[in-house]
Design a protein around this motif. Structure first.
Motif, PDB file in Angstrom:
ATOM      1  N   MET A   1      -9.748  73.144  42.955  1.00 51.49           N
ATOM      2  CA  MET A   1      -8.792  73.045  41.868  1.00 51.49           C
ATOM      3  C   MET A   1      -9.340  72.093  40.799  1.00 51.49           C
ATOM      4  N   ALA A   2      -9.194  72.474  39.563  1.00 54.28           N
ATOM      5  CA  ALA A   2      -9.693  71.666  38.456  1.00 54.28           C
ATOM      6  C   ALA A   2      -8.839  70.416  38.267  1.00 54.28           C
ATOM      7  N   ASP A   3      -9.489  69.340  37.813  1.00 48.97           N
ATOM      8  CA  ASP A   3      -8.769  68.090  37.548  1.00 48.97           C
ATOM      9  C   ASP A   3      -7.938  68.168  36.281  1.00 48.97           C
ATOM     10  N   PHE A   4      -8.356  69.012  35.329  1.00 45.88           N
ATOM     11  CA  PHE A   4      -7.662  69.137  34.052  1.00 45.88           C
ATOM     12  C   PHE A   4      -7.581  70.608  33.668  1.00 45.88           C
ATOM     13  N   THR A   5      -6.521  70.976  32.989  1.00 46.53           N
ATOM     14  CA  THR A   5      -6.445  72.322  32.433  1.00 46.53           C
ATOM     15  C   THR A   5      -7.204  72.316  31.116  1.00 46.53           C
ATOM     16  N   LEU A   6      -7.517  73.499  30.603  1.00 48.20           N
ATOM     17  CA  LEU A   6      -8.220  73.604  29.337  1.00 48.20           C
ATOM     18  C   LEU A   6      -7.404  72.959  28.215  1.00 48.20           C
ATOM     19  N   ASP A   7      -6.107  73.176  28.208  1.00 43.71           N
ATOM     20  CA  ASP A   7      -5.261  72.575  27.172  1.00 43.71           C
ATOM     21  C   ASP A   7      -5.270  71.052  27.268  1.00 43.71           C
ATOM     22  N   GLU A   8      -5.296  70.512  28.481  1.00 42.53           N
ATOM     23  CA  GLU A   8      -5.348  69.054  28.650  1.00 42.53           C
ATOM     24  C   GLU A   8      -6.676  68.491  28.134  1.00 42.53           C
ATOM     25  N   VAL A   9      -7.762  69.163  28.459  1.00 41.93           N
ATOM     26  CA  VAL A   9      -9.080  68.690  28.050  1.00 41.93           C
ATOM     27  C   VAL A   9      -9.200  68.668  26.527  1.00 41.93           C
ATOM     28  N   LYS A  10      -8.606  69.621  25.863  1.00 48.79           N
ATOM     29  CA  LYS A  10      -8.667  69.680  24.400  1.00 48.79           C
ATOM     30  C   LYS A  10      -8.038  68.452  23.755  1.00 48.79           C
ATOM     31  N   ALA A  11      -7.137  67.795  24.463  1.00 50.15           N
ATOM     32  CA  ALA A  11      -6.440  66.636  23.905  1.00 50.15           C
ATOM     33  C   ALA A  11      -7.020  65.304  24.372  1.00 50.15           C
ATOM     34  N   LEU A  12      -8.153  65.339  25.091  1.00 49.44           N
ATOM     35  CA  LEU A  12      -8.721  64.125  25.666  1.00 49.44           C
ATOM     36  C   LEU A  12     -10.093  63.804  25.085  1.00 49.44           C
ATOM     37  N   THR A  13     -10.409  62.519  25.026  1.00 49.69           N
ATOM     38  CA  THR A  13     -11.761  62.079  24.680  1.00 49.69           C
ATOM     39  C   THR A  13     -12.520  61.838  25.981  1.00 49.69           C
ATOM     40  N   MET A  14     -13.813  61.592  25.877  1.00 53.14           N
ATOM     41  CA  MET A  14     -14.594  61.252  27.079  1.00 53.14           C
ATOM     42  C   MET A  14     -14.057  59.983  27.721  1.00 53.14           C
ATOM     43  N   ALA A  15     -13.630  59.032  26.905  1.00 48.45           N
ATOM     44  CA  ALA A  15     -13.084  57.784  27.435  1.00 48.45           C
ATOM     45  C   ALA A  15     -11.769  58.042  28.172  1.00 48.45           C
ATOM     46  N   ASP A  16     -10.942  58.936  27.652  1.00 50.08           N
ATOM     47  CA  ASP A  16      -9.694  59.298  28.328  1.00 50.08           C
ATOM     48  C   ASP A  16      -9.988  59.910  29.693  1.00 50.08           C
ATOM     49  N   ILE A  17     -10.958  60.797  29.721  1.00 51.90           N
ATOM     50  CA  ILE A  17     -11.322  61.462  30.979  1.00 51.90           C
ATOM     51  C   ILE A  17     -11.884  60.443  31.969  1.00 51.90           C
ATOM     52  N   ALA A  18     -12.740  59.525  31.498  1.00 47.41           N
ATOM     53  CA  ALA A  18     -13.287  58.490  32.384  1.00 47.41           C
ATOM     54  C   ALA A  18     -12.170  57.644  32.980  1.00 47.41           C
ATOM     55  N   ALA A  19     -11.194  57.264  32.170  1.00 45.54           N
ATOM     56  CA  ALA A  19     -10.076  56.449  32.658  1.00 45.54           C
ATOM     57  C   ALA A  19      -9.229  57.223  33.663  1.00 45.54           C
ATOM     58  N   ALA A  20      -8.959  58.488  33.375  1.00 41.50           N
ATOM     59  CA  ALA A  20      -8.160  59.309  34.295  1.00 41.50           C
ATOM     60  C   ALA A  20      -8.885  59.498  35.622  1.00 41.50           C
ATOM     61  N   GLN A  21     -10.195  59.751  35.561  1.00 48.34           N
ATOM     62  CA  GLN A  21     -10.963  59.956  36.787  1.00 48.34           C
ATOM     63  C   GLN A  21     -11.091  58.653  37.584  1.00 48.34           C
ATOM     64  N   ALA A  22     -11.137  57.528  36.900  1.00 52.76           N
ATOM     65  CA  ALA A  22     -11.170  56.235  37.595  1.00 52.76           C
ATOM     66  C   ALA A  22      -9.879  56.043  38.373  1.00 52.76           C
ATOM     67  N   GLY A  23      -8.754  56.418  37.777  1.00 48.05           N
ATOM     68  CA  GLY A  23      -7.474  56.323  38.475  1.00 48.05           C
ATOM     69  C   GLY A  23      -7.372  57.299  39.632  1.00 48.05           C
ATOM     70  N   ARG A  24      -7.981  58.441  39.481  1.00 46.30           N
ATOM     71  CA  ARG A  24      -7.900  59.491  40.492  1.00 46.30           C
ATOM     72  C   ARG A  24      -8.884  59.252  41.641  1.00 46.30           C
TER      73      ARG A  24
END
Length: 191
Positions: A1-24
């Motif tokens: 299962m993907a960590d983010f949907t395509l629509d979610e990724v479109k609204a995120l920066t690399m820094a946002d993704i790094a922070a979310a993955q750190a929490g996950r």
């Protein structure tokens, strides 16, 4: 299962993704650099990129500034890319084989305010300075070659390890996924 949907990724920066993955994923290994055995967890990657981003801002790098990355394939290139997005800067990779007038041309064309460079390439970079009028800061990634910043003249220099050691409580900028994040050059050398 993907960590983010395509629509979610479109609204995120690399820094946002790094922070979310750190929490996950926290202490799970994000990056394993085989040549040295260094392992960086998701949480450590998020912390380190935040520190480097905040330190770069303290050194005057901010939204829209262009930063050349003259680096070998190593953890610092990945850390730099995300740290630069945290302060709204634009990263521009520079071929490490380029030198002389061509390097000066690329840095000038990129309008580079700063350059992050492996220690081994300092003599090549120093030969171009004070070339591009905009290069104000050189960030040196230690690689054990022992090159010094002596040839950089009036250009300010700081070690990457010093940026990582910054215990800054300042926040980095919130950036938009629609802002320019990278400036890529193609050379036509592959065909």
């Amino acid at each position: 299962m993907a960590d983010f949907t395509l629509d979610e990724v479109k609204a995120l920066t690399m820094a946002d993704i790094a922070a979310a993955q750190a929490g996950r994923y926290g202490d799970k290994v994000f990056l394993h650099y085989l040549p040295t055995g260094e392992k960086i967890s998701y949480a450590d990657f998020d912390r380190r990129t935040h520190r480097v981003g905040a330190a770069l801002m303290a050194h005057g790098i901010g939204r829209g500034d262009h930063v050349g990355l003259m680096l070998d394939n190593n953890p610092q290139i990945v850390l730099s890319v995300v740290a630069l997005t945290r302060c709204g800067a634009v990263w521009a990779p520079v071929n490490t084989a380029v030198k002389g007038k061509l390097l000066t041309y690329y840095l000038d064309l990129a309008d580079a305010k700063a350059v992050v460079v492996n220690e081994r390439y300092l003599p090549v970079l120093a030969a171009c300075l004070p070339g591009p009028p905009r290069v104000e800061l050189v960030v040196v990634v230690e690689d054990g070659t022992g090159s010094t910043e002596a040839g950089l003249g009036a250009t300010r220099a700081v070690r990457f390890s010093q940026l990582e050691a910054t215990d800054s409580t300042e926040h980095t900028l919130a950036s938009s996924p629609y802002e320019m994040a990278a400036l890529l050059f193609t050379s036509g050398t592959t065909g």
